[in-house]
Motif scaffolding. Structure first.
Motif, mmCIF file in Angstrom:
data_model
loop_
_atom_site.group_PDB
_atom_site.id
_atom_site.type_symbol
_atom_site.label_atom_id
_atom_site.label_comp_id
_atom_site.label_asym_id
_atom_site.label_seq_id
_atom_site.Cartn_x
_atom_site.Cartn_y
_atom_site.Cartn_z
ATOM 1 N N ASN A 126 0.665 -1.493 -0.624
ATOM 2 C CA ASN A 126 -0.111 0.106 0.038
ATOM 3 C C ASN A 126 0.722 1.131 0.139
ATOM 4 O O ASN A 126 0.332 2.095 0.856
ATOM 5 N N ARG A 127 1.197 1.126 -0.594
ATOM 6 C CA ARG A 127 3.325 1.870 -0.498
ATOM 7 C C ARG A 127 3.385 2.002 -2.250
ATOM 8 O O ARG A 127 3.249 1.639 -3.338
ATOM 9 N N GLY A 128 3.190 3.899 -3.172
ATOM 10 C CA GLY A 128 3.916 3.876 -3.900
ATOM 11 C C GLY A 128 5.199 4.911 -4.235
ATOM 12 O O GLY A 128 5.650 5.957 -3.120
ATOM 13 N N SER A 129 5.776 5.501 -5.391
ATOM 14 C CA SER A 129 5.772 6.318 -6.127
ATOM 15 C C SER A 129 5.938 7.285 -7.589
ATOM 16 O O SER A 129 5.599 6.076 -8.232
ATOM 17 N N ILE A 130 6.009 8.271 -7.633
ATOM 18 C CA ILE A 130 5.883 8.815 -8.946
ATOM 19 C C ILE A 130 6.693 9.642 -9.288
ATOM 20 O O ILE A 130 6.676 10.621 -8.573
ATOM 21 N N ALA A 131 7.065 9.838 -10.906
ATOM 22 C CA ALA A 131 8.019 11.516 -11.035
ATOM 23 C C ALA A 131 7.655 12.001 -11.729
ATOM 24 O O ALA A 131 7.569 10.835 -12.862
ATOM 25 N N LYS A 132 8.479 12.439 -12.614
ATOM 26 C CA LYS A 132 8.147 13.314 -13.600
ATOM 27 C C LYS A 132 8.940 12.087 -14.471
ATOM 28 O O LYS A 132 9.942 11.668 -14.367
ATOM 29 N N ASN A 133 7.999 12.207 -16.135
ATOM 30 C CA ASN A 133 8.464 11.281 -17.082
ATOM 31 C C ASN A 133 9.551 11.559 -18.348
ATOM 32 O O ASN A 133 8.885 12.928 -18.888
ATOM 33 N N ASP A 134 10.737 11.732 -17.718
ATOM 34 C CA ASP A 134 11.549 11.955 -18.723
ATOM 35 C C ASP A 134 11.337 11.628 -20.162
ATOM 36 O O ASP A 134 12.368 12.079 -21.337
ATOM 37 N N TYR A 135 10.536 10.301 -20.509
ATOM 38 C CA TYR A 135 10.299 9.755 -21.847
ATOM 39 C C TYR A 135 9.321 10.637 -22.464
ATOM 40 O O TYR A 135 9.118 9.780 -23.545
ATOM 41 N N LYS A 136 8.601 11.435 -22.180
ATOM 42 C CA LYS A 136 7.617 11.789 -22.578
ATOM 43 C C LYS A 136 7.717 12.497 -24.079
ATOM 44 O O LYS A 136 8.619 13.589 -24.429
ATOM 45 N N LYS A 137 6.987 12.067 -24.549
ATOM 46 C CA LYS A 137 7.126 12.522 -26.324
ATOM 47 C C LYS A 137 5.912 13.356 -26.979
ATOM 48 O O LYS A 137 6.815 14.152 -27.971
ATOM 49 N N GLU A 138 4.660 12.759 -27.055
ATOM 50 C CA GLU A 138 3.950 13.219 -27.503
ATOM 51 C C GLU A 138 3.255 13.450 -25.970
ATOM 52 O O GLU A 138 2.630 13.416 -24.803
ATOM 53 N N GLU A 139 1.392 14.309 -26.719
ATOM 54 C CA GLU A 139 1.142 15.616 -25.186
ATOM 55 C C GLU A 139 0.127 14.662 -24.268
ATOM 56 O O GLU A 139 -0.301 14.740 -23.719
ATOM 57 N N LYS A 140 -0.282 13.402 -25.309
ATOM 58 C CA LYS A 140 -1.053 12.556 -24.438
ATOM 59 C C LYS A 140 -0.803 11.516 -23.413
ATOM 60 O O LYS A 140 -1.166 11.438 -22.616
ATOM 61 N N GLU A 141 1.161 11.100 -23.534
ATOM 62 C CA GLU A 141 1.630 10.815 -22.384
ATOM 63 C C GLU A 141 1.375 11.274 -20.977
ATOM 64 O O GLU A 141 1.722 12.370 -21.230
ATOM 65 N N PRO A 142 1.622 10.298 -19.824
ATOM 66 C CA PRO A 142 2.053 11.033 -18.734
ATOM 67 C C PRO A 142 2.661 11.917 -18.893
ATOM 68 O O PRO A 142 3.939 11.740 -18.813
ATOM 69 N N ASP A 143 2.652 12.376 -18.146
ATOM 70 C CA ASP A 143 3.599 13.480 -17.334
ATOM 71 C C ASP A 143 4.462 13.404 -16.078
ATOM 72 O O ASP A 143 5.655 13.500 -15.775
ATOM 73 N N PHE A 144 4.159 12.165 -15.710
ATOM 74 C CA PHE A 144 4.153 11.234 -14.134
ATOM 75 C C PHE A 144 4.219 9.858 -14.367
ATOM 76 O O PHE A 144 3.362 9.822 -15.185
ATOM 77 N N ARG A 145 5.592 9.296 -13.433
ATOM 78 C CA ARG A 145 4.796 7.944 -14.052
ATOM 79 C C ARG A 145 5.983 7.132 -12.784
ATOM 80 O O ARG A 145 6.926 8.048 -11.985
ATOM 81 N N GLY A 146 4.947 6.166 -12.541
ATOM 82 C CA GLY A 146 6.086 5.633 -10.986
ATOM 83 C C GLY A 146 4.837 3.804 -11.101
ATOM 84 O O GLY A 146 4.339 2.682 -12.201
ATOM 85 N N THR A 147 5.277 3.365 -10.179
ATOM 86 C CA THR A 147 4.565 2.624 -9.637
ATOM 87 C C THR A 147 4.188 2.083 -7.855
ATOM 88 O O THR A 147 4.310 3.056 -7.187
ATOM 89 N N ILE A 148 3.133 0.859 -7.692
ATOM 90 C CA ILE A 148 2.084 1.424 -6.440
ATOM 91 C C ILE A 148 2.028 0.047 -6.545
ATOM 92 O O ILE A 148 1.942 -0.778 -6.877
ATOM 93 N N ASN A 149 2.602 -0.630 -5.033
ATOM 94 C CA ASN A 149 1.621 -1.928 -4.095
ATOM 95 C C ASN A 149 0.781 -1.657 -3.672
ATOM 96 O O ASN A 149 0.437 -1.075 -3.259
ATOM 97 N N ILE A 150 -0.568 -2.664 -4.646
ATOM 98 C CA ILE A 150 -1.771 -2.376 -4.087
ATOM 99 C C ILE A 150 -2.289 -3.738 -3.513
ATOM 100 O O ILE A 150 -2.181 -4.791 -4.252
ATOM 101 N N ASN A 151 -2.285 -4.057 -1.956
ATOM 102 C CA ASN A 151 -2.476 -4.652 -1.554
ATOM 103 C C ASN A 151 -1.687 -6.037 -2.019
ATOM 104 O O ASN A 151 -2.338 -7.365 -2.620
ATOM 105 N N GLY A 152 0.040 -6.121 -1.931
ATOM 106 C CA GLY A 152 0.724 -6.763 -2.555
ATOM 107 C C GLY A 152 0.799 -7.356 -3.448
ATOM 108 O O GLY A 152 2.018 -7.823 -4.387
ATOM 109 N N THR A 153 0.261 -6.399 -4.391
ATOM 110 C CA THR A 153 -0.092 -6.557 -5.932
ATOM 111 C C THR A 153 0.556 -5.175 -6.583
ATOM 112 O O THR A 153 0.416 -4.127 -6.506
ATOM 113 N N HIS A 154 1.725 -5.451 -7.410
ATOM 114 C CA HIS A 154 1.927 -3.894 -7.480
ATOM 115 C C HIS A 154 1.807 -3.116 -8.519
ATOM 116 O O HIS A 154 1.433 -4.628 -10.426
#
Length: 82
Positions: A10-38
């Motif tokens: 039940n923890r995660g992190s998100i950071a700036k997406n340095d690989y964004k090439k198109e406007e529709k791509e996310p500004d931030f990317r990361g991962t989160i663990n929800i009930n043991g599933t990432h």
């Protein structure tokens, strides 16, 4: 970004997406663990009706160490508040 599976439950992190090439791509990317599933986590800059900044989030599954990106959506223009 490689799938990161080191978050505590039940923890995660998100950071700036340095690989964004198109406007529709996310500004931030990361991962989160929800009930043991990432899961893959993506965020887009946006604003509330009153002009205050916010981040819209989308969660997808992480399958066998590879990310399954959520559906893309256009990013709204907002001041960089991070």
């Amino acid at each position: 970004m490689a799938a990161y599976t080191g978050h505590k439950e039940n923890r995660g992190s998100i950071a700036k997406n340095d690989y964004k090439k198109e406007e529709k791509e996310p500004d931030f990317r990361g991962t989160i663990n929800i009930n043991g599933t990432h899961h893959y986590l993506a965020g887009w800059r946006d604003t509330f009706k009153n002009g205050d900044p916010k981040v819209n989030l989308s969660i997808g599954n992480v399958v066998e160490g590879e990310e399954q990106a959520p559906a893309s959506k256009p990013a709204a223009s907002a001041d960089d508040f991070f």
